[in-house]
Design a protein around this motif. Structure first.
Motif: not given
Length: 175
Positions: A11-15, A17-19, A135-137, A155-158
């Motif tokens: 989760l940490l690797f794929c998301s 992380t800065n958000s 949101l790093e978009m 909690l999570y972003s992708a």
């Protein structure tokens, strides 16, 4: 126990992380059934899954998420699906020159036969600036997904098209 550690690491690797851990920035929109929604304020008290897209190409990729997300979290299709109580919003963002098409797009979608999606599609018209950096978009060709906790923290972003792996990551965060 090992699978939980592995899942958390993935989760940490794929998301994005800065958000993670930030409060989702305020976003005001309109559902297809005419309801005004302000996120994260109107989503407090429940976990919330949000999908954002701000270009035509990103909206196409966002659509790959509609049916699997709807089946999993709204219709609850499948024998082993969990009991999820969450807010869900797919948000096409009308920014810049695209704002001219807002009313026509809203009207066209209201005339569609997918009335079951009306409460879950939130139209946004405004600026991208409050969201792109926070949101790093940065990839306008990709949709972005965020899972918020009950207070509006991320909690999570992708980003990107739907995959089974991303769905599993989302489910892990929601459990």
């Amino acid at each position: 126990m090992k699978w939980m550690i592995l899942a958390t690491a993935m989760l940490l690797f794929c998301s994005l992380t800065n958000s993670i851990g930030k409060t989702f920035p305020s976003l005001n929109g309109e559902t297809l059934d005419g309801k005004s929604v302000s996120l994260p304020a109107d989503s407090k008290g429940k976990k919330t899954l949000i999908g954002l897209a701000y270009s035509a190409k990103a909206e196409e990729a966002l659509m790959t998420w509609y049916q699997p997300i709807f089946d999993k979290f709204v219709s609850k299709v499948g024998m082993f699906d969990g009991d999820y109580d969450l807010n869900l919003y797919f948000i096409p963002m009308y920014i810049g020159l695209k704002q001219v098409a807002y009313d026509a797009s809203l009207k066209k979608l209201k005339e569609s036969n997918r009335k079951d999606l009306f409460p879950y599609i939130l139209f946004y018209k405004g600026e991208l600036a409050p969201y792109d950096k926070e949101l790093e978009m940065t990839d306008k060709e990709a949709p972005y997904f965020f899972v918020l906790d009950e207070s509006g923290k991320i909690l999570y972003s992708a980003k990107g098209m739907f995959t089974d792996k991303k769905m599993e990551e989302i489910e892990a965060v929601l459990e």
